[in-house]
Design a protein around this motif. Structure first.
Motif, PDB file in Angstrom:
ATOM      1  N   ALA A  69      55.122  21.139 106.564  1.00  0.00           N
ATOM      2  CA  ALA A  69      55.465  21.725 105.262  1.00  0.00           C
ATOM      3  C   ALA A  69      56.664  20.956 104.694  1.00  0.00           C
ATOM      4  O   ALA A  69      57.494  20.454 105.465  1.00  0.00           O
ATOM      5  N   PRO A  70      56.767  20.848 103.345  1.00  0.00           N
ATOM      6  CA  PRO A  70      57.840  20.047 102.744  1.00  0.00           C
ATOM      7  C   PRO A  70      59.237  20.399 103.256  1.00  0.00           C
ATOM      8  O   PRO A  70      60.023  19.492 103.567  1.00  0.00           O
ATOM      9  N   ASP A  71      59.557  21.698 103.401  1.00  0.00           N
ATOM     10  CA  ASP A  71      60.937  22.038 103.819  1.00  0.00           C
ATOM     11  C   ASP A  71      61.226  21.550 105.248  1.00  0.00           C
ATOM     12  O   ASP A  71      62.330  21.080 105.542  1.00  0.00           O
ATOM     13  N   GLU A  72      60.225  21.616 106.119  1.00  0.00           N
ATOM     14  CA  GLU A  72      60.430  21.124 107.493  1.00  0.00           C
ATOM     15  C   GLU A  72      60.600  19.600 107.501  1.00  0.00           C
ATOM     16  O   GLU A  72      61.441  19.057 108.224  1.00  0.00           O
ATOM     17  N   MET A  73      59.822  18.913 106.661  1.00  0.00           N
ATOM     18  CA  MET A  73      59.955  17.448 106.599  1.00  0.00           C
ATOM     19  C   MET A  73      61.313  17.048 106.012  1.00  0.00           C
ATOM     20  O   MET A  73      61.899  16.046 106.427  1.00  0.00           O
ATOM     21  N   VAL A  74      61.815  17.843 105.060  1.00  0.00           N
ATOM     22  CA  VAL A  74      63.152  17.563 104.500  1.00  0.00           C
ATOM     23  C   VAL A  74      64.194  17.708 105.608  1.00  0.00           C
ATOM     24  O   VAL A  74      65.054  16.837 105.786  1.00  0.00           O
ATOM     25  N   ARG A  75      64.087  18.789 106.386  1.00  0.00           N
ATOM     26  CA  ARG A  75      65.049  19.004 107.494  1.00  0.00           C
ATOM     27  C   ARG A  75      64.999  17.846 108.489  1.00  0.00           C
ATOM     28  O   ARG A  75      66.029  17.300 108.891  1.00  0.00           O
ATOM     29  N   ASP A  76      63.791  17.457 108.876  1.00  0.00           N
ATOM     30  CA  ASP A  76      63.643  16.358 109.853  1.00  0.00           C
ATOM     31  C   ASP A  76      64.190  15.041 109.291  1.00  0.00           C
ATOM     32  O   ASP A  76      64.793  14.241 110.019  1.00  0.00           O
ATOM     33  N   SER A  77      63.972  14.813 108.010  1.00  0.00           N
ATOM     34  CA  SER A  77      64.442  13.562 107.381  1.00  0.00           C
ATOM     35  C   SER A  77      65.971  13.538 107.323  1.00  0.00           C
ATOM     36  O   SER A  77      66.596  12.503 107.625  1.00  0.00           O
ATOM     37  N   LEU A  78      66.568  14.664 106.952  1.00  0.00           N
ATOM     38  CA  LEU A  78      68.037  14.720 106.884  1.00  0.00           C
ATOM     39  C   LEU A  78      68.638  14.498 108.281  1.00  0.00           C
ATOM     40  O   LEU A  78      69.622  13.766 108.435  1.00  0.00           O
ATOM     41  N   GLU A  79      68.003  15.093 109.276  1.00  0.00           N
ATOM     42  CA  GLU A  79      68.452  14.928 110.663  1.00  0.00           C
ATOM     43  C   GLU A  79      68.360  13.456 111.095  1.00  0.00           C
ATOM     44  O   GLU A  79      69.261  12.932 111.754  1.00  0.00           O
ATOM     45  N   ALA A  80      67.270  12.804 110.698  1.00  0.00           N
ATOM     46  CA  ALA A  80      67.071  11.393 111.067  1.00  0.00           C
ATOM     47  C   ALA A  80      68.148  10.514 110.437  1.00  0.00           C
ATOM     48  O   ALA A  80      68.701   9.619 111.095  1.00  0.00           O
ATOM     49  N   VAL A  81      68.465  10.778 109.182  1.00  0.00           N
ATOM     50  CA  VAL A  81      69.484   9.979 108.492  1.00  0.00           C
ATOM     51  C   VAL A  81      70.849  10.224 109.145  1.00  0.00           C
ATOM     52  O   VAL A  81      71.626   9.290 109.378  1.00  0.00           O
ATOM     53  N   GLN A  82      71.098  11.484 109.469  1.00  0.00           N
ATOM     54  CA  GLN A  82      72.334  11.856 110.172  1.00  0.00           C
ATOM     55  C   GLN A  82      72.459  11.091 111.490  1.00  0.00           C
ATOM     56  O   GLN A  82      73.539  10.674 111.890  1.00  0.00           O
ATOM     57  N   ALA A  83      71.325  10.872 112.156  1.00  0.00           N
ATOM     58  CA  ALA A  83      71.319  10.179 113.457  1.00  0.00           C
ATOM     59  C   ALA A  83      71.422   8.662 113.300  1.00  0.00           C
ATOM     60  O   ALA A  83      71.436   7.930 114.297  1.00  0.00           O
ATOM     61  N   GLY A  84      71.448   8.164 112.061  1.00  0.00           N
ATOM     62  CA  GLY A  84      71.681   6.734 111.855  1.00  0.00           C
ATOM     63  C   GLY A  84      70.471   5.941 111.373  1.00  0.00           C
ATOM     64  O   GLY A  84      70.534   4.716 111.259  1.00  0.00           O
ATOM     65  N   PHE A  85      69.337   6.616 111.078  1.00  0.00           N
ATOM     66  CA  PHE A  85      68.155   5.880 110.603  1.00  0.00           C
ATOM     67  C   PHE A  85      68.257   5.641 109.096  1.00  0.00           C
ATOM     68  O   PHE A  85      68.554   6.559 108.335  1.00  0.00           O
ATOM     69  N   THR A  86      67.992   4.397 108.696  1.00  0.00           N
ATOM     70  CA  THR A  86      68.086   4.022 107.288  1.00  0.00           C
ATOM     71  C   THR A  86      66.698   3.889 106.656  1.00  0.00           C
ATOM     72  O   THR A  86      66.563   3.846 105.438  1.00  0.00           O
ATOM     73  N   ASP A  87      65.666   3.788 107.513  1.00  0.00           N
ATOM     74  CA  ASP A  87      64.284   3.629 107.050  1.00  0.00           C
ATOM     75  C   ASP A  87      63.449   4.750 107.671  1.00  0.00           C
ATOM     76  O   ASP A  87      63.413   4.871 108.895  1.00  0.00           O
ATOM     77  N   LEU A  88      62.764   5.527 106.845  1.00  0.00           N
ATOM     78  CA  LEU A  88      61.921   6.602 107.376  1.00  0.00           C
ATOM     79  C   LEU A  88      60.459   6.342 107.027  1.00  0.00           C
ATOM     80  O   LEU A  88      60.149   5.858 105.932  1.00  0.00           O
ATOM     81  N   LYS A  89      59.587   6.669 107.984  1.00  0.00           N
ATOM     82  CA  LYS A  89      58.138   6.558 107.724  1.00  0.00           C
ATOM     83  C   LYS A  89      57.596   7.983 107.684  1.00  0.00           C
ATOM     84  O   LYS A  89      57.561   8.673 108.707  1.00  0.00           O
ATOM     85  N   LEU A  90      57.213   8.411 106.486  1.00  0.00           N
ATOM     86  CA  LEU A  90      56.753   9.785 106.298  1.00  0.00           C
ATOM     87  C   LEU A  90      55.247   9.858 106.477  1.00  0.00           C
ATOM     88  O   LEU A  90      54.496   9.128 105.818  1.00  0.00           O
ATOM     89  N   ASP A 118      62.215   1.905 111.973  1.00  0.00           N
ATOM     90  CA  ASP A 118      62.218   3.138 111.183  1.00  0.00           C
ATOM     91  C   ASP A 118      62.076   4.318 112.133  1.00  0.00           C
ATOM     92  O   ASP A 118      61.970   4.137 113.356  1.00  0.00           O
ATOM     93  N   LEU A 119      62.086   5.522 111.603  1.00  0.00           N
ATOM     94  CA  LEU A 119      61.765   6.706 112.404  1.00  0.00           C
ATOM     95  C   LEU A 119      60.659   7.456 111.671  1.00  0.00           C
ATOM     96  O   LEU A 119      60.715   7.621 110.441  1.00  0.00           O
ATOM     97  N   THR A 120      59.662   7.899 112.419  1.00  0.00           N
ATOM     98  CA  THR A 120      58.517   8.586 111.810  1.00  0.00           C
ATOM     99  C   THR A 120      58.796  10.087 111.691  1.00  0.00           C
ATOM    100  O   THR A 120      59.237  10.719 112.647  1.00  0.00           O
ATOM    101  N   ILE A 121      58.496  10.616 110.505  1.00  0.00           N
ATOM    102  CA  ILE A 121      58.629  12.049 110.253  1.00  0.00           C
ATOM    103  C   ILE A 121      57.215  12.625 110.210  1.00  0.00           C
ATOM    104  O   ILE A 121      56.404  12.234 109.355  1.00  0.00           O
ATOM    105  N   SER A 122      56.925  13.530 111.133  1.00  0.00           N
ATOM    106  CA  SER A 122      55.577  14.114 111.212  1.00  0.00           C
ATOM    107  C   SER A 122      55.225  14.879 109.952  1.00  0.00           C
ATOM    108  O   SER A 122      56.104  15.388 109.242  1.00  0.00           O
ATOM    109  N   VAL A 123      53.913  14.963 109.687  1.00  0.00           N
ATOM    110  CA  VAL A 123      53.469  15.694 108.489  1.00  0.00           C
ATOM    111  C   VAL A 123      53.547  17.194 108.777  1.00  0.00           C
ATOM    112  O   VAL A 123      52.982  17.699 109.750  1.00  0.00           O
TER     113      VAL A 123
END
Ligand SMILES: C[C@H](N)C(=O)N[C@H](CCC(=O)O)C(=O)O
Ligand SMILES: [Mg+2]
Length: 363
Positions: free
Chosen positions: A140-161, A133-138
């Motif tokens: 603000a919600p909008d920053e975590m959304v941006r980081d999550s979208l970027e991670a999926v774009q980079a090929g990650f299918t599992d995210l650890k929030l 998976d890829l970990t998304i740091s804690v």
């Protein structure tokens, strides 16, 4: 093959972006990397990223433990006599699990080299490829959304929030991310001990009622609160994973006997190395509890060791081995190979590590 010398060094590796959890925030991985040199001039590599808030270890404590207490007891021991080496390591001193993990890993590396076998085969050889998976740091919600979208774009299918800082905000974070990603991405949460047991039950039930489709929740409550962890596990449908609570084999034995969690996160730095991590996998397998192989913020030395065990064993069904992806540089030559969200285990003997760029010896 005998242990001739143990050299201790360190590397400091900047992160691509600050790593933030409910327990800490860091901008770099500070890793102690050791080299155990054999009388045949082979090198075994091991590492210990001191994570004081989780294991209680600091750089100074790791260095002193290896240099002054553990190291001198191991000099001259036969690498082939693993049982004696591991007993010596275990009884050399109490606690100091990160220091013990570094030494254990380097000994296994030499054992693999001596017998010309990659470690994942020594541990069972179940597969040679893992998905992390890829970990998304804690944040603000909008920053975590941006980081999550970027991670999926980079090929990650599992995210650890990462969550656990503020209950109302945690709900906002997870809701916003699920809405932005749709249902196809697997979301697991890690509260890093941030919630109280009743609070955890309330928030997890909210996630369930909102249909946020959370795969699992890691360490909702304080590490030592096994009764609180069991309370959460018993009162929600979502799977609960023990991380900081699942320290070494003894703690895992207690958690499993209590049925306090549904899943176990194994980390070499908590267990004290591969030898104890194997015991944890065996305990969990005995009662049919699946494991995840996790990591600290560390170099590819420890990630390669952890991946070797995870690839060896079928009961380790998940990997959170993303530390090397979070780092801005990779000073480790050889070892596990990364391609997007996949880790490929090298076929070389031991860990397959050949060099560490920028490694500075500490005397
Ligand atoms: C890096 C890994 N994905 C992770 O999140 N590990 C943490 C602890 C790491 C740290 O604070 O260095 C965890 O699972 O709690
Ligand atoms: Mg965790």
């Amino acid at each position: 093959m005998k242990i001739r010398e143990i050299k201790i060094g360190k590397v400091s590796i900047p992160l691509k972006k600050p790593f933030k959890t409910a327990l800490r925030q860091v901008n770099s991985a500070e890793d102690i990397i050791i080299k155990i040199i054999s009388d045949t001039d082979e090198i075994g590599y091991g590492n210990a990223p001191p994570t004081a808030v989780i294991t209680g270890d600091s750089q100074d404590s790791v260095i002193a433990a290896i240099r002054d207490t553990i190291g001198p007891k191991l000099i001259g021991m036969e690498i082939d006599n693993m049982e004696a080496i591991m007993a010596t390591l275990d009884t050399a001193m109490l606690h100091n699990h990160s220091a013990k993990a570094a030494v254990d890993m380097a000994v296994y590396d030499l054992f693999g080299k001596l017998h010309n076998i990659p470690l994942y085969k020594l541990f069972g050889g179940y597969c040679n490829k893992l998905t992390t998976d890829l970990t998304i740091s804690v944040n603000a919600p909008d920053e975590m959304v941006r980081d999550s979208l970027e991670a999926v774009q980079a090929g990650f299918t599992d995210l650890k929030l990462k969550v656990g800082t503020d209950v109302a905000m945690d709900i906002e974070r997870v809701k916003a991310i699920r809405q932005a990603l749709g249902q196809d991405v697997k979301l697991r949460l890690d509260a890093n001990q941030g919630w109280k047991p009743k609070e955890a039950v309330r928030i997890i039930r909210r996630f369930e009622d909102m249909g946020l489709n959370i795969e699992l929740i890691e360490q909702p409550v304080r590490a030592h609160d096994f009764a609180g962890l069991k309370y959460v596990t018993d009162h929600v449908d979502t799977d609960i994973m023990a991380d900081e609570s699942a320290f070494g084999p003894y703690e895992v034995f207690q958690l499993l006997a209590m049925r306090a969690c549904d899943l176990i996160n194994i980390k070499l730095m908590k267990a004290g190395g591969l030898h104890n991590a194997v015991k944890i996998a065996n305990l969990a397998e005995t009662v049919g509890v699946q494991c995840m192989m996790g990591c600290m913020l560390e170099s590819k030395v420890g990630i390669t060791a952890a991946a070797s065990l995870a690839a060896g064993r079928q009961i380790i069904t998940r990997s959170d081995l993303d530390a090397a992806v979070l780092l801005a540089a990779d000073p480790v030559a050889g070892g596990v190979n990364f391609a997007k969200n996949e880790l490929w285990i090298a076929e070389a003997p031991g860990l397959g590590i050949t060099d560490i760029e920028g490694w500075q010896e500490i005397k």
